[in-house]
Design a protein around this motif. Sequence first.
Motif, PDB file in Angstrom:
ATOM      1  N   LYS A  23      30.965  45.254  42.675  1.00 16.66           N
ATOM      2  CA  LYS A  23      29.604  44.720  42.505  1.00 16.66           C
ATOM      3  C   LYS A  23      29.488  43.947  41.199  1.00 16.66           C
ATOM      4  CE  LYS A  23      26.832  47.960  45.195  1.00 16.66           C
ATOM      5  NZ  LYS A  23      25.774  48.992  45.140  1.00 16.66           N
ATOM      6  N   THR A  24      30.189  44.419  40.182  1.00 15.03           N
ATOM      7  CA  THR A  24      30.117  43.768  38.871  1.00 15.03           C
ATOM      8  C   THR A  24      30.592  42.328  38.931  1.00 15.03           C
ATOM      9  OG1 THR A  24      30.531  45.905  37.812  1.00 15.03           O
ATOM     10  CG2 THR A  24      30.844  43.945  36.456  1.00 15.03           C
ATOM     11  N   VAL A  25      31.670  42.086  39.698  1.00 12.81           N
ATOM     12  CA  VAL A  25      32.252  40.742  39.702  1.00 12.81           C
ATOM     13  C   VAL A  25      31.744  39.865  40.840  1.00 12.81           C
ATOM     14  CG1 VAL A  25      34.361  41.584  38.620  1.00 12.81           C
ATOM     15  CG2 VAL A  25      34.262  41.408  41.101  1.00 12.81           C
ATOM     16  N   LYS A  26      31.117  40.480  41.841  1.00 12.97           N
ATOM     17  CA  LYS A  26      30.799  39.703  43.053  1.00 12.97           C
ATOM     18  C   LYS A  26      29.797  38.589  42.776  1.00 12.97           C
ATOM     19  CE  LYS A  26      30.041  40.137  47.956  1.00 12.97           C
ATOM     20  NZ  LYS A  26      30.091  41.034  49.110  1.00 12.97           N
ATOM     21  N   GLY A  27      28.743  38.907  42.023  1.00  8.11           N
ATOM     22  CA  GLY A  27      27.728  37.883  41.776  1.00  8.11           C
ATOM     23  C   GLY A  27      27.167  37.363  43.080  1.00  8.11           C
ATOM     24  N   ASN A  28      27.115  36.044  43.229  1.00  8.24           N
ATOM     25  CA  ASN A  28      26.597  35.454  44.472  1.00  8.24           C
ATOM     26  C   ASN A  28      27.716  34.872  45.330  1.00  8.24           C
ATOM     27  OD1 ASN A  28      27.251  33.351  42.819  1.00  8.24           O
ATOM     28  ND2 ASN A  28      25.422  32.136  43.243  1.00  8.24           N
ATOM     29  N   ALA A  29      28.959  35.373  45.097  1.00 12.53           N
ATOM     30  CA  ALA A  29      30.081  34.914  45.909  1.00 12.53           C
ATOM     31  C   ALA A  29      30.068  35.656  47.244  1.00 12.53           C
ATOM     32  CB  ALA A  29      31.397  35.179  45.178  1.00 12.53           C
ATOM     33  N   ILE A  30      29.991  34.915  48.339  1.00 16.09           N
ATOM     34  CA  ILE A  30      29.931  35.532  49.666  1.00 16.09           C
ATOM     35  C   ILE A  30      31.355  35.684  50.190  1.00 16.09           C
ATOM     36  CG2 ILE A  30      28.877  35.385  51.954  1.00 16.09           C
ATOM     37  CD1 ILE A  30      26.866  33.421  50.740  1.00 16.09           C
ATOM     38  N   VAL A  31      32.058  36.686  49.660  1.00 15.14           N
ATOM     39  CA  VAL A  31      33.445  36.932  50.066  1.00 15.14           C
ATOM     40  C   VAL A  31      33.605  38.403  50.425  1.00 15.14           C
ATOM     41  CG1 VAL A  31      34.421  35.090  48.674  1.00 15.14           C
ATOM     42  CG2 VAL A  31      34.144  37.337  47.664  1.00 15.14           C
ATOM     43  N   PRO A  32      34.546  38.726  51.309  1.00 12.59           N
ATOM     44  CA  PRO A  32      34.761  40.134  51.659  1.00 12.59           C
ATOM     45  C   PRO A  32      35.263  40.940  50.461  1.00 12.59           C
ATOM     46  CG  PRO A  32      35.861  38.662  53.232  1.00 12.59           C
ATOM     47  CD  PRO A  32      35.409  37.827  52.082  1.00 12.59           C
ATOM     48  N   SER A  33      35.055  42.253  50.521  1.00 18.15           N
ATOM     49  CA  SER A  33      35.487  43.132  49.433  1.00 18.15           C
ATOM     50  C   SER A  33      36.986  43.042  49.200  1.00 18.15           C
ATOM     51  CB  SER A  33      35.102  44.584  49.736  1.00 18.15           C
ATOM     52  OG  SER A  33      33.709  44.723  49.762  1.00 18.15           O
ATOM     53  N   TYR A  34      37.774  42.876  50.284  1.00 15.75           N
ATOM     54  CA  TYR A  34      39.227  42.883  50.081  1.00 15.75           C
ATOM     55  C   TYR A  34      39.684  41.677  49.264  1.00 15.75           C
ATOM     56  CZ  TYR A  34      39.654  39.754  54.197  1.00 15.75           C
ATOM     57  OH  TYR A  34      39.557  38.716  55.092  1.00 15.75           O
ATOM     58  N   VAL A  35      38.921  40.570  49.294  1.00 14.04           N
ATOM     59  CA  VAL A  35      39.253  39.408  48.467  1.00 14.04           C
ATOM     60  C   VAL A  35      39.010  39.735  46.992  1.00 14.04           C
ATOM     61  CG1 VAL A  35      38.637  37.027  47.917  1.00 14.04           C
ATOM     62  CG2 VAL A  35      38.788  37.766  50.301  1.00 14.04           C
ATOM     63  N   LEU A  36      37.838  40.320  46.725  1.00 13.29           N
ATOM     64  CA  LEU A  36      37.508  40.678  45.345  1.00 13.29           C
ATOM     65  C   LEU A  36      38.460  41.738  44.806  1.00 13.29           C
ATOM     66  CD1 LEU A  36      33.623  40.845  45.700  1.00 13.29           C
ATOM     67  CD2 LEU A  36      34.958  39.011  44.679  1.00 13.29           C
ATOM     68  N   GLU A  37      38.766  42.739  45.651  1.00 15.56           N
ATOM     69  CA  GLU A  37      39.648  43.804  45.182  1.00 15.56           C
ATOM     70  C   GLU A  37      41.078  43.320  45.021  1.00 15.56           C
ATOM     71  OE1 GLU A  37      39.398  47.735  46.646  1.00 15.56           O
ATOM     72  OE2 GLU A  37      37.217  47.722  46.790  1.00 15.56           O
ATOM     73  N   TYR A  38      41.460  42.296  45.754  1.00 13.89           N
ATOM     74  CA  TYR A  38      42.774  41.690  45.548  1.00 13.89           C
ATOM     75  C   TYR A  38      42.854  41.156  44.104  1.00 13.89           C
ATOM     76  CZ  TYR A  38      46.621  38.337  45.876  1.00 13.89           C
ATOM     77  OH  TYR A  38      47.779  37.633  45.655  1.00 13.89           O
ATOM     78  N   LEU A  39      41.802  40.465  43.690  1.00 13.97           N
ATOM     79  CA  LEU A  39      41.770  39.923  42.325  1.00 13.97           C
ATOM     80  C   LEU A  39      41.661  41.044  41.292  1.00 13.97           C
ATOM     81  CD1 LEU A  39      39.353  36.926  42.974  1.00 13.97           C
ATOM     82  CD2 LEU A  39      41.828  36.810  42.644  1.00 13.97           C
ATOM     83  N   LEU A  40      40.801  42.026  41.575  1.00  9.67           N
ATOM     84  CA  LEU A  40      40.665  43.159  40.651  1.00  9.67           C
ATOM     85  C   LEU A  40      41.986  43.911  40.527  1.00  9.67           C
ATOM     86  CD1 LEU A  40      37.162  44.497  41.746  1.00  9.67           C
ATOM     87  CD2 LEU A  40      37.722  43.511  39.521  1.00  9.67           C
ATOM     88  N   GLY A  41      42.705  44.012  41.655  1.00  9.10           N
ATOM     89  CA  GLY A  41      44.003  44.693  41.634  1.00  9.10           C
ATOM     90  C   GLY A  41      45.021  43.973  40.761  1.00  9.10           C
ATOM     91  N   GLN A  42      44.849  42.658  40.600  1.00  5.56           N
ATOM     92  CA  GLN A  42      45.764  41.888  39.749  1.00  5.56           C
ATOM     93  C   GLN A  42      45.484  42.119  38.263  1.00  5.56           C
ATOM     94  OE1 GLN A  42      48.162  39.715  41.377  1.00  5.56           O
ATOM     95  NE2 GLN A  42      47.373  40.879  43.101  1.00  5.56           N
ATOM     96  N   TYR A  43      44.200  42.346  37.934  1.00  7.33           N
ATOM     97  CA  TYR A  43      43.824  42.358  36.519  1.00  7.33           C
ATOM     98  C   TYR A  43      43.170  43.654  36.036  1.00  7.33           C
ATOM     99  CZ  TYR A  43      44.565  37.370  37.197  1.00  7.33           C
ATOM    100  OH  TYR A  43      45.113  36.157  37.506  1.00  7.33           O
ATOM    101  N   CYS A  44      42.695  44.505  36.980  1.00 12.11           N
ATOM    102  CA  CYS A  44      41.926  45.695  36.563  1.00 12.11           C
ATOM    103  C   CYS A  44      42.476  46.998  37.130  1.00 12.11           C
ATOM    104  CB  CYS A  44      40.463  45.566  37.000  1.00 12.11           C
ATOM    105  SG  CYS A  44      39.611  44.133  36.338  1.00 12.11           S
ATOM    106  N   ALA A  45      43.694  46.982  37.673  1.00  6.15           N
ATOM    107  CA  ALA A  45      44.245  48.204  38.277  1.00  6.15           C
ATOM    108  C   ALA A  45      44.800  49.115  37.185  1.00  6.15           C
ATOM    109  CB  ALA A  45      45.319  47.845  39.295  1.00  6.15           C
ATOM    110  N   THR A  46      43.914  49.649  36.395  1.00  5.41           N
ATOM    111  CA  THR A  46      44.284  50.495  35.266  1.00  5.41           C
ATOM    112  C   THR A  46      43.114  51.399  34.917  1.00  5.41           C
ATOM    113  OG1 THR A  46      44.871  50.461  32.913  1.00  5.41           O
ATOM    114  CG2 THR A  46      43.510  48.654  33.708  1.00  5.41           C
TER     115      THR A  46
END
Length: 682
Positions: A23-46
Amino acid sequence: MSTLDQKINEHFPGLVVRKDLVKTVKGNAIVPSYVLEYLLGQYCATSDEATIQTGIETVKEILAKHYVHRNEAGLVRSNIKEKGRYKVIDKISVALNEKTDAYEAQFSNLGIKKVLVDSGTVKAHPKLLVSGVWCIADIEYVFSEDQNASPWILSTLKPIQLSHFDYDAYVAARQQFSTDEWIDLLIQSIGFNPDMFGKRSKLLQLLRLVPFCERNYNLIELGPKGTGKSHVYSEFSPHGILVSGGEVTVPKLFVNNSSGKIGLVGYWDCVAFDEFAGKQKRVDKALVDIMKNYMANKSFSRGVETLGAEASMVFVGNTRHTVPYMLKHSDLFDELPDKFYDSAFLDRIHFYIPGWEVDIIRGEMFSDGYGFVVDYLAEILRSMRNYDYSDQYKEHFTLSSDISTRDRDGINKTFSGLMKILFPQGGATREEVEEVLRFAIEGRKRVKDQLQRIDTTYGEVRFSYHDQQGQERLVTTLEEEEYPGYYHQTVSTPDDGGVEPEPTADVKGVEPKEPYSPEPVLEEKHLTFQENQKGISFDGLFGPYLKGASKITVTDPYIRLFYQIRNFMEFLEAIVKNKAEEDEVAVHLVSVRDEFKGDLQDESFEKIQESARTVGIDFTWEFDESGTIHARHIVTDHGWKISLDRGLDIFQHYEMNETFAFANRLQQFRSSKAFEVTFIKV
């Protein structure tokens, strides 16, 4: 972090993400959760907070720069022209242009078409040909005088999906978690707070994942609006697709005979139909017929040729009526369009999720704990489609010979799917195997019981199983326990002289469905209630046994927190309802003083005492100084002891502060926890 979150990060480093970050990163981007979590997994998986904050900013920056909003598509196209090359995040679909013998891509949000794509890319990612895939792509702009040439050139394309995973490491790490911890991890991975759900409710949520790990699994979920029925199928996995029930055609779903192009079932692991219910919807009978064949035989015809596919089918829709209304007047498939209200079609469904048991999604139900990056879990589930766990109950139990082959298939597929999700490492205990087996049988029984109401040619089936000693264990659905008078009736029209059943008396603490005259018989008995059961109230459960008492003693060490004190206040209300206005009743509570909120207890009890005096209740209390009491019971001075395994804490979370929620006003509209009550004559 909680102990569970620490354990999750320890055993799955780099594969989990904090779920509130989406929710923090989604903003007004109309994309599925798996797209956002793919990016989060690259930079925030810690679990390192500083790294997470830096990662959040990076992901926000990537989305701001490269995600294409439709209303800004013109600006992005201009950027590509001016810079010559630009990276975009968009949904891309590809089609073959037979006139030029070339593959051409279309960018959904960017609004550009006829972008040339090489054959190698299409072969590597065939789903581009069906409904599109979210990708990160580099686009170049080279203007040409040739009017037939597109100035847009696709330089690189990378679908937003996990590139690799280690299944053996996943199974090894599973062994470090208890069953309850693992279930909570999976619930957090879906995005929910496990503390807000009981065990049965958690299993209902996880059942939505079975179509992703089980081939050709047919699932239906009907229930009220707002319970998140379609969320998993649209947001959770890049291998599933959610389509509107009204938009499906035979060519789109199966095969286009004129072009030979295979439809959705050939490319996706799970095809879910949203808004499937609705009596007035127009449905193509040819579609229903080919679906019936596919759901039964895993194949469909294309002219003279028969093709096979592995896609699971999921049908989700909203119900307008309550469960007792449907059972009294029709059946639990009542909302389906006429063409799908067909016994042969419905008989192919393996499991019916009772959507009315699933809570309407509220803000506090979302998790801020750690869960798998959903794309990682989606790949794990997909790889599990190659395994079969359906025989893992056979060393402990055998299904009743009364159960038909089709019923058996439904039970086995559900059992296999849940066992893959819960126990990929094997080693489930006999009790755990039995719990999953009963759950699988119940879901198929719900389908078959309704079929018997729709079509009288279906005979009675005894849904039971036997243990190694040969002892039979019968399985019932929760609706069967709650509404026995309506569940077992044969629905009849006003013209055929059908007789409705007499309403059943309130002998289980369940609110009567219609008024009845006889006084309930007070007797020694033991009652067991299932999780999610409704219709239960303190008045219905305890009222007859409290009537006539002048002194009542309640022993419960957990009357501490606000909701527990509120439960006790509602118990006093039940006493007031069952006493004569001119009588007075002394109520004494024995509890334990809360270590941190003792002052709140004192203040609350004093307010209750003052209020109770005005209605003829003399309320007193004491705290057990030893703090060692564990028993929970109610004792009356006219000869009854009521033993409670959960005390008065029998209800699940409900909207306590919502004035307009009936669950807040009336106990019988709340879902219960699993609990037991014993009435003893002393």
